[in-house]
Structure formats: structure tokens, C-alpha cells
Design a protein around this motif. Sequence first.
Motif, PDB file in Angstrom:
ATOM      1  N   ARG A  35       0.814  -1.215   0.000  1.00 32.61           N
ATOM      2  CA  ARG A  35       0.000   0.000   0.000  1.00 32.61           C
ATOM      3  C   ARG A  35       0.854   1.273   0.000  1.00 32.61           C
ATOM      4  O   ARG A  35       2.045   1.247   0.272  1.00 32.61           O
ATOM      5  CB  ARG A  35      -0.957   0.029   1.203  1.00 32.61           C
ATOM      6  N   ASN A  36       0.169   2.352  -0.349  1.00 33.84           N
ATOM      7  CA  ASN A  36       0.744   3.699  -0.278  1.00 33.84           C
ATOM      8  C   ASN A  36       1.990   3.884  -1.142  1.00 33.84           C
ATOM      9  O   ASN A  36       2.925   4.573  -0.757  1.00 33.84           O
ATOM     10  CB  ASN A  36       1.053   4.094   1.179  1.00 33.84           C
ATOM     11  N   GLN A  37       1.993   3.262  -2.279  1.00 31.29           N
ATOM     12  CA  GLN A  37       3.058   3.524  -3.252  1.00 31.29           C
ATOM     13  C   GLN A  37       2.484   3.341  -4.651  1.00 31.29           C
ATOM     14  O   GLN A  37       1.486   2.637  -4.837  1.00 31.29           O
ATOM     15  CB  GLN A  37       4.232   2.590  -3.048  1.00 31.29           C
ATOM     16  N   ARG A  38       3.162   3.979  -5.579  1.00 32.32           N
ATOM     17  CA  ARG A  38       2.703   3.870  -6.966  1.00 32.32           C
ATOM     18  C   ARG A  38       3.251   2.580  -7.546  1.00 32.32           C
ATOM     19  O   ARG A  38       4.464   2.435  -7.729  1.00 32.32           O
ATOM     20  CB  ARG A  38       3.234   5.055  -7.771  1.00 32.32           C
ATOM     21  N   LEU A  39       2.345   1.654  -7.827  1.00 30.68           N
ATOM     22  CA  LEU A  39       2.728   0.425  -8.506  1.00 30.68           C
ATOM     23  C   LEU A  39       2.248   0.543  -9.957  1.00 30.68           C
ATOM     24  O   LEU A  39       1.583   1.518 -10.322  1.00 30.68           O
ATOM     25  CB  LEU A  39       2.103  -0.780  -7.801  1.00 30.68           C
ATOM     26  N   ASN A  40       2.589  -0.449 -10.739  1.00 31.05           N
ATOM     27  CA  ASN A  40       2.205  -0.387 -12.144  1.00 31.05           C
ATOM     28  C   ASN A  40       1.424  -1.620 -12.547  1.00 31.05           C
ATOM     29  O   ASN A  40       1.827  -2.741 -12.242  1.00 31.05           O
ATOM     30  CB  ASN A  40       3.462  -0.320 -13.022  1.00 31.05           C
ATOM     31  N   TYR A  41       0.336  -1.387 -13.228  1.00 29.82           N
ATOM     32  CA  TYR A  41      -0.401  -2.499 -13.806  1.00 29.82           C
ATOM     33  C   TYR A  41      -0.359  -2.320 -15.321  1.00 29.82           C
ATOM     34  O   TYR A  41      -1.147  -1.573 -15.885  1.00 29.82           O
ATOM     35  CB  TYR A  41      -1.843  -2.522 -13.297  1.00 29.82           C
ATOM     36  N   HIS A  42       0.632  -2.923 -15.944  1.00 30.16           N
ATOM     37  CA  HIS A  42       0.806  -2.818 -17.392  1.00 30.16           C
ATOM     38  C   HIS A  42       0.750  -1.368 -17.859  1.00 30.16           C
ATOM     39  O   HIS A  42       0.016  -1.020 -18.783  1.00 30.16           O
ATOM     40  CB  HIS A  42      -0.249  -3.667 -18.120  1.00 30.16           C
ATOM     41  N   GLY A  43       1.511  -0.549 -17.182  1.00 30.71           N
ATOM     42  CA  GLY A  43       1.606   0.852 -17.590  1.00 30.71           C
ATOM     43  C   GLY A  43       0.591   1.763 -16.916  1.00 30.71           C
ATOM     44  O   GLY A  43       0.711   2.979 -16.987  1.00 30.71           O
ATOM     45  N   ILE A  44      -0.425   1.184 -16.268  1.00 31.36           N
ATOM     46  CA  ILE A  44      -1.422   2.007 -15.574  1.00 31.36           C
ATOM     47  C   ILE A  44      -1.024   2.090 -14.101  1.00 31.36           C
ATOM     48  O   ILE A  44      -0.823   1.053 -13.457  1.00 31.36           O
ATOM     49  CB  ILE A  44      -2.840   1.405 -15.696  1.00 31.36           C
ATOM     50  N   PRO A  45      -0.892   3.296 -13.550  1.00 29.56           N
ATOM     51  CA  PRO A  45      -0.565   3.389 -12.120  1.00 29.56           C
ATOM     52  C   PRO A  45      -1.603   2.659 -11.268  1.00 29.56           C
ATOM     53  O   PRO A  45      -2.805   2.723 -11.561  1.00 29.56           O
ATOM     54  CB  PRO A  45      -0.596   4.895 -11.844  1.00 29.56           C
ATOM     55  N   LEU A  46      -1.125   1.992 -10.264  1.00 28.90           N
ATOM     56  CA  LEU A  46      -2.027   1.229  -9.390  1.00 28.90           C
ATOM     57  C   LEU A  46      -1.619   1.461  -7.940  1.00 28.90           C
ATOM     58  O   LEU A  46      -0.426   1.433  -7.618  1.00 28.90           O
ATOM     59  CB  LEU A  46      -1.945  -0.260  -9.732  1.00 28.90           C
ATOM     60  N   ILE A  47      -2.606   1.720  -7.120  1.00 24.14           N
ATOM     61  CA  ILE A  47      -2.372   1.866  -5.679  1.00 24.14           C
ATOM     62  C   ILE A  47      -3.200   0.813  -4.946  1.00 24.14           C
ATOM     63  O   ILE A  47      -4.369   0.589  -5.266  1.00 24.14           O
ATOM     64  CB  ILE A  47      -2.760   3.282  -5.202  1.00 24.14           C
ATOM     65  N   VAL A  48      -2.560   0.196  -3.995  1.00 26.16           N
ATOM     66  CA  VAL A  48      -3.251  -0.797  -3.161  1.00 26.16           C
ATOM     67  C   VAL A  48      -3.671  -0.112  -1.858  1.00 26.16           C
ATOM     68  O   VAL A  48      -2.884   0.634  -1.268  1.00 26.16           O
ATOM     69  CB  VAL A  48      -2.295  -1.966  -2.830  1.00 26.16           C
ATOM     70  N   THR A  49      -4.893  -0.362  -1.459  1.00 23.68           N
ATOM     71  CA  THR A  49      -5.309   0.124  -0.134  1.00 23.68           C
ATOM     72  C   THR A  49      -6.196  -0.922   0.541  1.00 23.68           C
ATOM     73  O   THR A  49      -6.472  -1.976  -0.018  1.00 23.68           O
ATOM     74  CB  THR A  49      -6.006   1.499  -0.213  1.00 23.68           C
ATOM     75  N   TRP A  63      -6.981   6.682   3.886  1.00 29.36           N
ATOM     76  CA  TRP A  63      -7.102   8.072   3.453  1.00 29.36           C
ATOM     77  C   TRP A  63      -5.788   8.556   2.830  1.00 29.36           C
ATOM     78  O   TRP A  63      -5.775   9.209   1.782  1.00 29.36           O
ATOM     79  CB  TRP A  63      -7.522   8.927   4.650  1.00 29.36           C
ATOM     80  N   GLU A  64      -4.674   8.178   3.437  1.00 26.96           N
ATOM     81  CA  GLU A  64      -3.360   8.539   2.851  1.00 26.96           C
ATOM     82  C   GLU A  64      -3.216   7.941   1.452  1.00 26.96           C
ATOM     83  O   GLU A  64      -2.721   8.585   0.531  1.00 26.96           O
ATOM     84  CB  GLU A  64      -2.218   7.964   3.704  1.00 26.96           C
ATOM     85  N   ASP A  65      -3.661   6.687   1.307  1.00 25.05           N
ATOM     86  CA  ASP A  65      -3.546   6.018   0.007  1.00 25.05           C
ATOM     87  C   ASP A  65      -4.371   6.761  -1.046  1.00 25.05           C
ATOM     88  O   ASP A  65      -3.929   6.945  -2.180  1.00 25.05           O
ATOM     89  CB  ASP A  65      -4.031   4.562   0.104  1.00 25.05           C
ATOM     90  N   LEU A  66      -5.570   7.185  -0.646  1.00 25.58           N
ATOM     91  CA  LEU A  66      -6.430   7.883  -1.601  1.00 25.58           C
ATOM     92  C   LEU A  66      -5.861   9.261  -1.950  1.00 25.58           C
ATOM     93  O   LEU A  66      -5.982   9.726  -3.087  1.00 25.58           O
ATOM     94  CB  LEU A  66      -7.852   8.007  -1.048  1.00 25.58           C
ATOM     95  N   CYS A  67      -5.246   9.903  -0.970  1.00 22.36           N
ATOM     96  CA  CYS A  67      -4.615  11.201  -1.260  1.00 22.36           C
ATOM     97  C   CYS A  67      -3.475  11.018  -2.256  1.00 22.36           C
ATOM     98  O   CYS A  67      -3.287  11.846  -3.155  1.00 22.36           O
ATOM     99  CB  CYS A  67      -4.094  11.856   0.022  1.00 22.36           C
TER     100      CYS A  67
END
Length: 251
Positions: free
Chosen positions: A206-220, A237-241
Motif C-alpha cells: 500500500r501507499n506507493q505507486r505500482l504499475n499495472y501494465h503501464g497504468i498506475p495502481l495503488i493498493v489500499t 485516506w493517505e492512500d487515496l490522497c
Amino acid sequence: MVLREDLRQQYLAAMGIRTWERRRPPARYSGAGAGADLGFAPDELARADGQQLPPQPAESAGPTAVADMDWEALEQAVRGCTLCRLHLGRTQTVFGTGNRQARWMFVGEAPGFEEDRQGEPFVGRAGQLLNAMLYATGLKREEVYIANVLKCRPPDNRDPQPDEARQCEPYLLRQIALIQPRLIIALGRHAAHSLLKTELALGKLRNQRLNYHGIPLIVTYHPAYLLRNPADKRKAWEDLCLGRKLVEAGP
Ligand code: URA
């Protein structure tokens, strides 16, 4: 969508987040440099950056491969799907809902009792919390897209089985490919593990920019987990921010 500050505070309160400390205005989420300080994924998660979505099996789709379907064909394929045991117990499939040009796409785990009854994702208690999370982030439910890893309800709300997730995956991949969202939010560990093909703990993802085939993905955290563990709402809330920062920073 610009949300009045007092209204946003009300939604934050609905999420269970108390906001006595001073907040900076929303402007801080946009503009040059936003995202510059983001953490990046471990190598194993980042390697898909820039790649096309993987080929999707055609087995479930009859004459047309899922990967080639338009919305109508995809909805129809999901509605008639009998690929795994879950079709036996469902009232109806739960395809997904929202804006098909959404910038934000939220991916949950599987329909529960209410979703199976109503045919729409996140309409039960977890859904109410998700709505509050969206509004607190300045989003309306109609402007995002919401889907699940599984389109049918597992019995007694048990965890999805690996073969069920595997059979259902092409549908979600096609939804993502059709929407091309600017950001995917994976809600909970099942969505995260299914999309990222990892078994890392949610706390590490969580709380980091991951990548899903070029699309940014955040886990929360999953809203149902947050209902049981309200102390973690602040982390969600931090993840959504972070998500808002990424979306507003643009491609
Ligand atoms: N939990 C999920 O993961 N999805 C839903 O649609 C409802 C509850």
C-alpha cells in the motif's frame, strides 16, 4: 468535482477520520512536481510498466475472444458465464458499474449478499464506506468505475479460490483495457494479489505507486476490513490522497 470543505469534513467524519489538524488546501494535489516524491514498486511489480495488457484466453467467450469484446458482448459473456462453480449459487452476475471513461477505477474482491441481490458492486455496508471514501477524496460514485475480481458471489462470503479468480480474470482485464483508467485502486489483498501476481502482504504494497501494465495502481485496505479495523482508515485516506495526487499530475 469540487467538494465544499464542510461537506468534505462530513464525509471524512463518516469514514471515521477525525480532522482536527490543519489541512492544506486541495491545490497541493495538482500542478508541476506532483508525484515526484512517490515511492516505486519493487522490481517484480514494476516490470510490467509500459507493456500491453497480456493476451487473454478466449476459452470462456465462445466465438469472440474476451480480449476483443466490446462492452455489450462483454456484459453478455459475463451474464452467461458458467466457467466456475460460482455460477451455481448466484442470483445474478455483478458486472461492474460507473463511468466507462473513468479516470479512477476501483477493484474489489467479489460480490457479497447485497451485491448478488442487487447486481451492483459495493452496495452493502462496505459499499457505504466506499462511497464515503470516494466523497472524501472529491469523487462521486458515478464518475469512477467499480468492479470486482470475481463477478459471482462466493458462498458464505468465503475467499475467492485461485481457479475462480483465474477463470474470471479475462473479464476484468477487458474492463480495464476498455476503460484505460488513469489510476487503478486495488481494494484489499485479494484484488492486489490477483492484479499484481504477488503474495506480498498488503502492508508492504500500500501507499506507493505500482504499475499495472503501464497504468498506475495503488493498493489500499478493503472497506470491509476498515469496518472491522477503523484505526486503519487514516492509512486508507493517505492512500487515496496519493491516488489523487497521481491522477491530477496527469499521464
Ligand atoms: N466486497 C467486495 O469486494 N466487492 C463488493 O462488490 C462488495 C463487497
